[in-house]
Design an enzyme around this catalytic site. Sequence first.
Site, PDB file in Angstrom:
ATOM      1  N   GLY A  57       0.137 -46.024  -0.216  1.00 54.00           N
ATOM      2  CA  GLY A  57      -0.485 -46.565  -1.429  1.00 54.00           C
ATOM      3  C   GLY A  57       0.090 -46.016  -2.708  1.00 54.00           C
ATOM      4  O   GLY A  57      -0.523 -46.118  -3.763  1.00 54.00           O
ATOM      5  N   GLY A  66       3.089 -46.953  -4.021  1.00 52.97           N
ATOM      6  CA  GLY A  66       4.076 -47.842  -4.626  1.00 52.97           C
ATOM      7  C   GLY A  66       5.501 -47.531  -4.224  1.00 52.97           C
ATOM      8  O   GLY A  66       6.444 -47.993  -4.857  1.00 52.97           O
ATOM      9  N   ASP A  74      11.584 -54.905  -0.569  1.00 54.68           N
ATOM     10  CA  ASP A  74      11.295 -53.639   0.108  1.00 54.68           C
ATOM     11  C   ASP A  74      11.963 -53.571   1.473  1.00 54.68           C
ATOM     12  O   ASP A  74      12.494 -52.532   1.881  1.00 54.68           O
ATOM     13  CB  ASP A  74       9.782 -53.462   0.273  1.00 54.68           C
TER      14      ASP A  74
END
Length: 392
Positions: free
Chosen positions: A136, A138, A186
């Site tokens: 969490g 980023g 990503d």
Amino acid sequence: MAASSPPRAGELLAEARRAFREEFGAEPELAVSAPGRVNLIGEHTDYNQGLVLPMALELVTVLVGSPRADGLVSLLTTSEDADEPRRLQFPLPTAQRSLEPGTPRWANYVKGVIQHYPAAPLPGFSAVVVSSVPLGGGLSSSASLEVATYTFLQQLCPDSGSVAARAQVCQQAEHSFAGVPCGIMDQLIALLGQEGHALLIDCRSLETSLVPLSEPKLAVLITNSNVRHSLGSSEYPLRRRQCEEVARALGKESLREVQLEELEAGRELVSKEGFRRARHVVGEIRRTAQAAAALCRGDYRAFGRLMVESHHSLRDDYEVSCPELDQLVEAALSAPGVYGSRMTGGGFGGCTVTLLEASFTSQVMQHIQEQYSGTATFYLSQAADGAKVLHW
């Protein structure tokens, strides 16, 4: 002041092997790793078919395991931040019975990749997951786990797909099993990262080009606000919808095809909020191209200015920043030796990324910590390699 020193891949591998021996009573046969990432610039552009400029981090997810003959998958994570239960077992999917997302949430990323994996026959397996990528924050702990899982499955049952196809399987896993309509950045950087380089990714063509980032006088500082966010239930899907609506109203397939002048001319066709969202994306795509060019020519001041413009646009037009991230950016920009700083990742918490002269690192971290109302965690990372098979 020192940055947090997360365990290296070798230490994580030792921890994973130890946990595997304790859980399964044998030495694992296979080991892989995949990195987290920081996006230097190009935020919320990937799902708009835009440009992004991430780099892979030395923070990694390590997965060790062995095949098994009973058609079951048995998983354990050592991450204290993962939701319970930390261990679970389920049967492989069949033509009649698909895997379904459920709890624990961390296992959904693994399940999603298994469900969408293109090669067959896949054997059951036992595996342990160990990660230094903060959840969490980023820094894409999710894609790191997806790509580690895919790389592990390749060792069990080789695939014949391209790198882009592998990234798309991992992206599909996140869409369907985590409910996050993410872009492809990503997963691509986790697969294609290269030491000493950032990676300029064109999310429309999936073409990539390496951008040198190995100047020893330069440092990339990641500052975790330690404000947690969960993108699936937040504003992320709404932003994506707003962008798609504006593109449709302007008769375009995506915002990648829209120029700033066209957006201004079509202002009456979209809502005020939609206009601001699109203005961020269109401007950010332009900034990312300019930033990659600045990095190539070693113009770090220009790169830093573009980072700051990006943050202001994310704060004011896209409205995905938060007071903590704004505070961290302002603190960094008031410190000596800093070229630029911005929020990175989905927003609403998570991290900032700061480009600075390496000799000022301790001073800058001290200054940020003093100015920040919360407790920040710092990571210094060189641009690192993508997914790999590990040996011992």
